[in-house]
Design an enzyme around this catalytic site. Structure first.
Site, PDB file in Angstrom:
ATOM      1  CB  SER A 126      -0.863  -0.016   1.269  1.00  0.00           C
ATOM      2  OG  SER A 126      -1.440   1.239   1.481  1.00  0.00           O
ATOM      3  CE1 TYR A 151      -4.041  -3.068   5.600  1.00  0.00           C
ATOM      4  CE2 TYR A 151      -3.585  -0.724   5.317  1.00  0.00           C
ATOM      5  CZ  TYR A 151      -3.840  -1.972   4.773  1.00  0.00           C
ATOM      6  OH  TYR A 151      -3.875  -2.128   3.410  1.00  0.00           O
ATOM      7  CE  LYS A 155      -1.564  -4.733   3.425  1.00  0.00           C
ATOM      8  NZ  LYS A 155      -1.774  -6.059   2.855  1.00  0.00           N
TER       9      LYS A 155
HETATM   10  P1  NAD Z   1     -10.976  -7.270   1.256  1.00  0.00           P
HETATM   11  O1  NAD Z   1     -11.151  -7.294   2.745  1.00  0.00           O
HETATM   12  O2  NAD Z   1     -12.161  -7.028   0.417  1.00  0.00           O
HETATM   13  O3  NAD Z   1     -10.280  -8.638   0.780  1.00  0.00           O
HETATM   14  C1  NAD Z   1      -9.389  -9.355   1.600  1.00  0.00           C
HETATM   15  C2  NAD Z   1      -9.881 -10.790   1.617  1.00  0.00           C
HETATM   16  O4  NAD Z   1      -8.997 -11.565   2.424  1.00  0.00           O
HETATM   17  C3  NAD Z   1     -11.269 -10.935   2.230  1.00  0.00           C
HETATM   18  O5  NAD Z   1     -12.088 -11.673   1.341  1.00  0.00           O
HETATM   19  C4  NAD Z   1     -11.035 -11.699   3.535  1.00  0.00           C
HETATM   20  O6  NAD Z   1     -12.124 -12.531   3.850  1.00  0.00           O
HETATM   21  C5  NAD Z   1      -9.764 -12.464   3.206  1.00  0.00           C
HETATM   22  N1  NAD Z   1      -8.938 -12.795   4.380  1.00  0.00           N
HETATM   23  C6  NAD Z   1      -8.504 -11.990   5.368  1.00  0.00           C
HETATM   24  N2  NAD Z   1      -7.759 -12.684   6.228  1.00  0.00           N
HETATM   25  C7  NAD Z   1      -7.695 -13.957   5.786  1.00  0.00           C
HETATM   26  C8  NAD Z   1      -7.066 -15.136   6.235  1.00  0.00           C
HETATM   27  N3  NAD Z   1      -6.333 -15.156   7.367  1.00  0.00           N
HETATM   28  N4  NAD Z   1      -7.208 -16.264   5.524  1.00  0.00           N
HETATM   29  C9  NAD Z   1      -7.941 -16.283   4.390  1.00  0.00           C
HETATM   30  N5  NAD Z   1      -8.567 -15.198   3.900  1.00  0.00           N
HETATM   31  C10 NAD Z   1      -8.444 -14.039   4.600  1.00  0.00           C
HETATM   32  O7  NAD Z   1      -9.824  -6.199   0.942  1.00  0.00           O
HETATM   33  P2  NAD Z   1      -9.345  -5.626  -0.462  1.00  0.00           P
HETATM   34  O8  NAD Z   1      -9.710  -4.186  -0.503  1.00  0.00           O
HETATM   35  O9  NAD Z   1      -9.727  -6.513  -1.566  1.00  0.00           O
HETATM   36  O10 NAD Z   1      -7.773  -5.678  -0.237  1.00  0.00           O
HETATM   37  C11 NAD Z   1      -6.982  -6.768  -0.680  1.00  0.00           C
HETATM   38  C12 NAD Z   1      -5.559  -6.558  -0.192  1.00  0.00           C
HETATM   39  O11 NAD Z   1      -5.071  -5.316  -0.679  1.00  0.00           O
HETATM   40  C13 NAD Z   1      -5.427  -6.507   1.332  1.00  0.00           C
HETATM   41  O12 NAD Z   1      -4.233  -7.137   1.709  1.00  0.00           O
HETATM   42  C14 NAD Z   1      -5.358  -5.031   1.605  1.00  0.00           C
HETATM   43  O13 NAD Z   1      -4.674  -4.737   2.800  1.00  0.00           O
HETATM   44  C15 NAD Z   1      -4.587  -4.530   0.395  1.00  0.00           C
HETATM   45  N6  NAD Z   1      -4.831  -3.113   0.085  1.00  0.00           N
HETATM   46  C16 NAD Z   1      -6.110  -2.659  -0.082  1.00  0.00           C
HETATM   47  C17 NAD Z   1      -6.343  -1.311  -0.346  1.00  0.00           C
HETATM   48  C18 NAD Z   1      -7.746  -0.777  -0.495  1.00  0.00           C
HETATM   49  O14 NAD Z   1      -7.921   0.443  -0.425  1.00  0.00           O
HETATM   50  N7  NAD Z   1      -8.761  -1.596  -0.716  1.00  0.00           N
HETATM   51  C19 NAD Z   1      -5.248  -0.428  -0.457  1.00  0.00           C
HETATM   52  C20 NAD Z   1      -3.956  -0.931  -0.296  1.00  0.00           C
HETATM   53  C21 NAD Z   1      -3.746  -2.283  -0.026  1.00  0.00           C
END
Ligand code: NAD
Ligand code: UDP
Length: 343
Positions: A126, A151, A155
């Site tokens: 991120s 969080y 990362k």
């Molecule tokens: P999201 O919460 O929609 O998707 C994450 C998925 O991971 C979920 O479906 C959740 O059920 C699953 N999950 C969490 N812990 C788990 C575990 N221990 N075992 C199995 N499954 C697990 O989030 P997103 O927005 O799709 O983000 C995806 C990734 O990108 C994440 O790592 C997030 O930190 C990163 N990210 C997101 C953003 C954003 O703004 N959405 C920005 C930067 C980074």
């Protein structure tokens, strides 16, 4: 034969969109997700869009025995690792859950991948790792900054851990993708962002106001040093972001070693720019009120995405209007997200 990708967190917001782009690019995949922040319905909808079933395991990636079994059953060529908890505010009140899930989850995953001879990984990082960025626009050379919440710490620390792993064993190809602010939804309106409870992020809050679930948007501060006083961010269409992962796979296939890319558009828009564009494009009013600044927020954050273009040939295609159009298309067709699924 097409390559098989393990997608952790594939039922989530970015993961579900990435499955479609992987399919379009000719990849096979399997999904592991414990559904802690998602619903199976997202996978049913992806399956409908791409016209094929999705091998899915409802498993926590920290469960080494289950991961071992899955990888024994399905040899994979690479892993795209989305699984993690992502709510900044919640991470402050539940640090242990965040460190355990994100750190331990990644450790177990990487160990299992190595055990099964797969040393190719794309990690969801991120722009938060830049902290209050030393330069704008932000290049990948910009020094990492202070993360103010657990969080962000996960990362930043996982980037270090993965870098050390790759350094110790150059057979690993590891791509760290630093996302800016993903918004929008698949143009079909069938999948999109489906936050639990009150949204923390700006766009889902806007769409919930638009659909009448919340009376008004609170804008966190209008006294920043920006063109209209509200925070400036690099919003990127989630479909563009998803395609960035497909491009990163091609880098892995070329044997990239360790590589870091910003995934952003390179364009900064303010909170008010986004609100006004949403109102204009969708012809829906978004009542708002100016509130105090949100602790930990920075004034301005946008990328220089040229490294991804030069090395991966990847560039965001969608503009801010399409992001607003598609976010609304998803929300208005699914006012309660995936909730009404009758499976
Ligand atoms: P999201 O919460 O929609 O998707 C994450 C998925 O991971 C979920 O479906 C959740 O059920 C699953 N999950 C969490 N812990 C788990 C575990 N221990 N075992 C199995 N499954 C697990 O989030 P997103 O927005 O799709 O983000 C995806 C990734 O990108 C994440 O790592 C997030 O930190 C990163 N990210 C997101 C953003 C954003 O703004 N959405 C920005 C930067 C980074
Ligand atoms: N924001 C806002 N009201 C909200 C949510 C967010 O004014 O209800 C602002 C926030 O202060 C920041 C921008 O919108 O300037 C983007 O915030 P978001 O939480 O979506 O992403 P961040 O950049 O913090 O990761």
């Amino acid at each position: 034969m097409s390559k098989t990708i393990l997608v952790t967190g594939g039922a989530g917001y970015i993961g579900s969109h990435t499955l479609i782009e992987l399919h379009n690019a000719g990849y096979d995949f399997i999904v592991v997700d414990n559904l802690v922040n998602s619903q199976k319905e997202s996978l049913y909808r992806v399956a409908k869009i791409i016209g094929r079933n999705i091998p899915f395991y409802e498993v926590d990636i920290r469960d080494a025995v289950a991961m071992d079994e899955i990888l024994t059953l399905h040899p994979v060529d690479a892993c795209i690792h989305f699984a993690g908890l992502k709510a900044v505010g919640e991470s402050v009140s539940k640090p242990l859950e965040y460190y355990s899930n994100n750190m331990t989850g990644t450790f177990v995953l990487v160990e299992q991948l190595r055990k099964h001879g797969c040393k190719n990984l794309i990690f969801s990082s991120s722009a938060t790792v830049y902290g209050n960025p030393a330069q704008i626009p932000i290049t990948e050379n910009c020094p990492k900054g202070q993360c103010t919440n657990p969080y962000g710490q996960t990362k930043s620390m996982l980037e270090e851990v993965l870098t050390d792993i790759q350094k110790a064993d150059p057979q690993w190809n590891i791509v760290l993708l630093r996302y800016f602010n993903p918004i929008g939804a698949h143009p079909s309106g069938q999948i999109g962002e489906n936050p639990n409870g009150i949204p923390n992020n700006l766009m889902p809050y806007i769409t919930q106001v638009a659909v009448g679930k919340r009376p008004e948007l609170g804008i966190f501060g209008n006294d920043y040093d920006t063109h209209d006083g509200t925070g400036v961010r690099d919003f990127i269409h989630v479909v563009d972001l998803a395609r960035g992962h497909v491009s990163a796979l091609s880098a892995i296939e070329r044997g990239c070693g360790l590589a870091i890319y910003n995934l952003g558009t390179g364009q900064g828009y303010s909170v008010l720019d986004l609100v006004k564009t949403f109102e204009r494009v969708n012809r829906v009013p978004i009542p708002y009120r100016i509130l105090d600044r949100r602790p930990g927020d920075i004034a301005t954050c946008y990328s220089n995405p040229s490294k991804a273009f030069e090395e991966l040939g990847w560039k965001a295609q969608y503009g801010i209007e399409e992001m607003c159009r598609d976010a609304w298309n998803w929300q208005k067709n699914n006012p309660n997200g995936y909730e009404q699924a009758d499976y």
